[in-house]
Write a protein that holds these residues in place. Structure first.
Motif, PDB file in Angstrom:
ATOM      1  N   GLY A 117      15.567  21.940  54.392  1.00 48.51           N
ATOM      2  CA  GLY A 117      15.136  20.917  55.560  1.00 48.51           C
ATOM      3  C   GLY A 117      13.621  21.495  56.089  1.00 48.51           C
ATOM      4  N   THR A 118      13.929  22.758  56.047  1.00 47.85           N
ATOM      5  CA  THR A 118      13.189  24.029  56.972  1.00 47.85           C
ATOM      6  C   THR A 118      11.098  24.351  56.128  1.00 47.85           C
ATOM      7  OG1 THR A 118      14.663  24.782  57.918  1.00 47.85           O
ATOM      8  CG2 THR A 118      12.829  25.974  58.324  1.00 47.85           C
ATOM      9  N   LYS A 119      10.610  24.200  57.463  1.00 52.75           N
ATOM     10  CA  LYS A 119       8.932  24.652  56.828  1.00 52.75           C
ATOM     11  C   LYS A 119       9.032  25.734  56.229  1.00 52.75           C
ATOM     12  CE  LYS A 119       6.940  20.196  58.961  1.00 52.75           C
ATOM     13  NZ  LYS A 119       5.667  20.176  59.737  1.00 52.75           N
ATOM     14  N   MET A 120       8.068  26.588  55.911  1.00 49.32           N
ATOM     15  CA  MET A 120       7.988  27.992  55.356  1.00 49.32           C
ATOM     16  C   MET A 120       7.609  28.799  56.917  1.00 49.32           C
ATOM     17  SD  MET A 120       7.569  30.093  53.644  1.00 49.32           S
ATOM     18  CE  MET A 120       8.067  28.960  52.226  1.00 49.32           C
ATOM     19  N   GLY A 121       8.482  29.462  57.436  1.00 46.37           N
ATOM     20  CA  GLY A 121       7.546  29.859  59.158  1.00 46.37           C
ATOM     21  C   GLY A 121       8.417  29.862  59.814  1.00 46.37           C
ATOM     22  N   GLY A 122      10.072  29.140  59.795  1.00 44.93           N
ATOM     23  CA  GLY A 122      10.276  27.915  60.342  1.00 44.93           C
ATOM     24  C   GLY A 122      11.680  28.580  60.976  1.00 44.93           C
ATOM     25  N   ILE A 123      12.532  28.301  61.691  1.00 45.82           N
ATOM     26  CA  ILE A 123      13.018  29.545  62.736  1.00 45.82           C
ATOM     27  C   ILE A 123      14.159  28.385  62.485  1.00 45.82           C
ATOM     28  CG2 ILE A 123      13.983  30.774  64.311  1.00 45.82           C
ATOM     29  CD1 ILE A 123      10.839  31.296  64.383  1.00 45.82           C
ATOM     30  N   HIS A 124      15.473  29.337  62.230  1.00 44.72           N
ATOM     31  CA  HIS A 124      16.722  28.991  62.490  1.00 44.72           C
ATOM     32  C   HIS A 124      16.965  29.385  63.759  1.00 44.72           C
ATOM     33  CE1 HIS A 124      17.820  26.732  58.277  1.00 44.72           C
ATOM     34  NE2 HIS A 124      16.893  26.182  59.335  1.00 44.72           N
ATOM     35  N   CYS A 125      17.984  29.189  64.834  1.00 46.74           N
ATOM     36  CA  CYS A 125      18.452  29.548  66.181  1.00 46.74           C
ATOM     37  C   CYS A 125      19.611  29.041  66.110  1.00 46.74           C
ATOM     38  CB  CYS A 125      17.898  29.274  67.466  1.00 46.74           C
ATOM     39  SG  CYS A 125      18.446  29.793  69.049  1.00 46.74           S
ATOM     40  N   ILE A 126      21.302  29.567  65.661  1.00 43.24           N
ATOM     41  CA  ILE A 126      22.249  29.491  65.283  1.00 43.24           C
ATOM     42  C   ILE A 126      23.236  30.155  66.229  1.00 43.24           C
ATOM     43  CG2 ILE A 126      24.480  29.603  63.902  1.00 43.24           C
ATOM     44  CD1 ILE A 126      22.747  29.429  61.629  1.00 43.24           C
ATOM     45  N   THR A 127      24.070  29.564  67.421  1.00 41.79           N
ATOM     46  CA  THR A 127      25.130  30.190  68.295  1.00 41.79           C
ATOM     47  C   THR A 127      26.758  29.839  67.562  1.00 41.79           C
ATOM     48  OG1 THR A 127      24.940  28.639  69.587  1.00 41.79           O
ATOM     49  CG2 THR A 127      23.375  30.773  70.253  1.00 41.79           C
ATOM     50  N   MET A 128      26.882  30.473  67.570  1.00 39.30           N
ATOM     51  CA  MET A 128      28.501  30.137  67.009  1.00 39.30           C
ATOM     52  C   MET A 128      30.069  31.238  67.761  1.00 39.30           C
ATOM     53  SD  MET A 128      30.703  29.992  62.754  1.00 39.30           S
ATOM     54  CE  MET A 128      28.818  30.165  62.206  1.00 39.30           C
ATOM     55  N   SER A 129      30.955  30.251  67.958  1.00 36.91           N
ATOM     56  CA  SER A 129      32.882  30.690  68.319  1.00 36.91           C
ATOM     57  C   SER A 129      33.188  31.268  67.676  1.00 36.91           C
ATOM     58  CB  SER A 129      32.675  29.721  69.570  1.00 36.91           C
ATOM     59  OG  SER A 129      32.071  29.243  71.190  1.00 36.91           O
ATOM     60  N   THR A 130      33.456  31.937  67.871  1.00 37.15           N
ATOM     61  CA  THR A 130      34.302  32.993  66.625  1.00 37.15           C
ATOM     62  C   THR A 130      35.471  33.139  67.518  1.00 37.15           C
ATOM     63  OG1 THR A 130      33.110  34.634  66.351  1.00 37.15           O
ATOM     64  CG2 THR A 130      32.372  32.885  65.136  1.00 37.15           C
ATOM     65  N   ASP A 131      36.444  33.993  67.110  1.00 34.79           N
ATOM     66  CA  ASP A 131      37.891  34.806  67.838  1.00 34.79           C
ATOM     67  C   ASP A 131      38.213  33.748  68.392  1.00 34.79           C
ATOM     68  OD1 ASP A 131      37.951  36.446  65.466  1.00 34.79           O
ATOM     69  OD2 ASP A 131      36.159  37.851  66.579  1.00 34.79           O
ATOM     70  N   VAL A 132      38.223  32.562  68.470  1.00 38.36           N
ATOM     71  CA  VAL A 132      39.038  32.024  70.117  1.00 38.36           C
ATOM     72  C   VAL A 132      40.121  31.275  70.587  1.00 38.36           C
ATOM     73  CG1 VAL A 132      38.353  29.144  71.141  1.00 38.36           C
ATOM     74  CG2 VAL A 132      37.017  29.846  69.399  1.00 38.36           C
ATOM     75  N   GLU A 133      39.825  31.642  71.608  1.00 35.48           N
ATOM     76  CA  GLU A 133      41.499  31.720  71.598  1.00 35.48           C
ATOM     77  C   GLU A 133      41.500  31.350  73.416  1.00 35.48           C
ATOM     78  OE1 GLU A 133      42.051  35.952  74.742  1.00 35.48           O
ATOM     79  OE2 GLU A 133      43.230  35.821  72.535  1.00 35.48           O
ATOM     80  N   GLU A 134      42.684  30.390  73.568  1.00 39.50           N
ATOM     81  CA  GLU A 134      42.646  29.506  75.005  1.00 39.50           C
ATOM     82  C   GLU A 134      43.343  30.161  76.311  1.00 39.50           C
ATOM     83  OE1 GLU A 134      42.910  25.694  74.373  1.00 39.50           O
ATOM     84  OE2 GLU A 134      41.733  24.923  73.340  1.00 39.50           O
ATOM     85  N   PHE A 135      43.441  30.994  77.242  1.00 41.24           N
ATOM     86  CA  PHE A 135      44.476  31.620  78.348  1.00 41.24           C
ATOM     87  C   PHE A 135      44.121  30.910  79.201  1.00 41.24           C
ATOM     88  CE2 PHE A 135      44.306  33.670  81.911  1.00 41.24           C
ATOM     89  CZ  PHE A 135      45.676  34.770  81.579  1.00 41.24           C
ATOM     90  N   ASP A 136      45.749  30.200  79.644  1.00 40.93           N
ATOM     91  CA  ASP A 136      46.084  29.178  80.592  1.00 40.93           C
ATOM     92  C   ASP A 136      46.680  30.144  82.068  1.00 40.93           C
ATOM     93  OD1 ASP A 136      47.816  27.664  82.096  1.00 40.93           O
ATOM     94  OD2 ASP A 136      48.014  26.603  80.389  1.00 40.93           O
ATOM     95  N   ARG A 137      45.515  29.334  82.900  1.00 38.80           N
ATOM     96  CA  ARG A 137      45.244  30.172  83.968  1.00 38.80           C
ATOM     97  C   ARG A 137      46.508  29.629  85.215  1.00 38.80           C
ATOM     98  NH1 ARG A 137      40.449  28.333  83.781  1.00 38.80           N
ATOM     99  NH2 ARG A 137      40.501  26.713  85.196  1.00 38.80           N
ATOM    100  N   ASP A 138      47.342  29.231  84.393  1.00 41.62           N
ATOM    101  CA  ASP A 138      48.121  28.397  85.385  1.00 41.62           C
ATOM    102  C   ASP A 138      49.558  29.223  84.940  1.00 41.62           C
ATOM    103  OD1 ASP A 138      47.063  26.640  87.161  1.00 41.62           O
ATOM    104  OD2 ASP A 138      47.014  25.412  85.450  1.00 41.62           O
ATOM    105  N   THR A 139      50.037  29.487  83.444  1.00 44.81           N
ATOM    106  CA  THR A 139      51.132  30.033  82.993  1.00 44.81           C
ATOM    107  C   THR A 139      50.324  31.330  82.050  1.00 44.81           C
ATOM    108  OG1 THR A 139      50.435  29.003  81.081  1.00 44.81           O
ATOM    109  CG2 THR A 139      51.631  27.618  82.125  1.00 44.81           C
TER     110      THR A 139
END
Length: 239
Positions: A153-175
């Motif tokens: 779907g991208t025209k010639m010369g077009g740009i993709h800008c991607i950010t992606m969260s990987t190695d996701v973990e959740e740190f519980d600040r209470d416990t």
């Protein structure tokens, strides 16, 4: 819990979090993760404007317009169009309201849809933004299929800008407990980068980096730090 049940639980958890976040915070509110647009998004927009006066832009996973609105503001006075797509109906409605508030409603189109199944016409866009979007798909195969659709779907010369969260973990600040993040697709950084390199081997890679990130969140009634390795990947279609 099987894979499908885990996906549905993650999808609902993410939807609930974003719904509440958008209700509690204004767009561009200081101290939040949507206080400003992504710097790389605006940098790549300027790169494109060096060569074209008008742009067709697609913002996948747009939310309430953190990137959509500033991009549209920069394109005022042109015949450009900026289309934002998000899963949440309320986010899309907020985007429409924000576009009116910032005077860019004539440039912005907002649509509620699941990015994973969103059809993109061939050669339609100069700039496709997918920031914190692709990790909210159902599988690695779904990401690869979406990238193929984006590329076509991208025209010639077009740009993709991607950010992606990987190695996701959740740190519980209470416990003090740390658990794998409840997100639809939690990839290892190395795997995600290898996939992106493979998919964009015929494009010019402009930016490729990974940065550790930690964001304070209230999710599922828990006070957590959302920790991840954030991939930024930018590529340009050259052939």
């Amino acid at each position: 819990m099987d894979q499908n049940e885990q996906f549905e639980a993650a999808r609902q958890s993410e939807a609930d979090y974003h719904q509440q976040f958008y209700e509690d915070n204004e767009i561009f509110e200081e101290g939040t993760w949507m206080a400003e647009p992504g710097p790389v998004v605006m940098e790549m927009l300027e790169r494109l404007l060096l060569h074209k006066d008008e742009l067709q832009v697609l913002d996948l996973g747009c939310g309430v317009g953190r990137n959509t609105i500033p991009v549209a503001e920069r394109l005022k006075g042109t015949l450009s169009r900026v289309k934002g797509v998000d899963l949440l109906d309320d986010a899309v409605e907020m985007l429409r309201n924000n576009a009116k508030e910032f005077g860019v409603e004539h440039l912005v189109e907002a649509e509620a849809a699941d990015v994973e199944n969103y059809p993109i016409p061939e050669d339609a866009y100069d700039f496709i933004i997918a920031c914190s979007c692709l990790e909210h798909t159902s599988s690695k195969e779904a990401v690869e299929q979406e990238l193929d659709t984006m590329k076509a779907g991208t025209k010639m010369g077009g740009i993709h800008c991607i950010t992606m969260s990987t190695d996701v973990e959740e740190f519980d600040r209470d416990t003090g407990d740390s658990t794998p993040g409840l997100i639809e697709l939690n990839q290892k950084s190395e795997e995600a980068l290898a996939m992106l390199d493979r998919k964009y081997e015929d494009w010019k890679v402009l930016i490729k980096n990974t940065d550790a990130q930690s964001i304070e969140e209230v999710k599922d009634e828990r006070n957590i730090d959302f920790r991840c390795n954030l991939i930024t990947y930018v590529a340009q279609k050259i052939q």
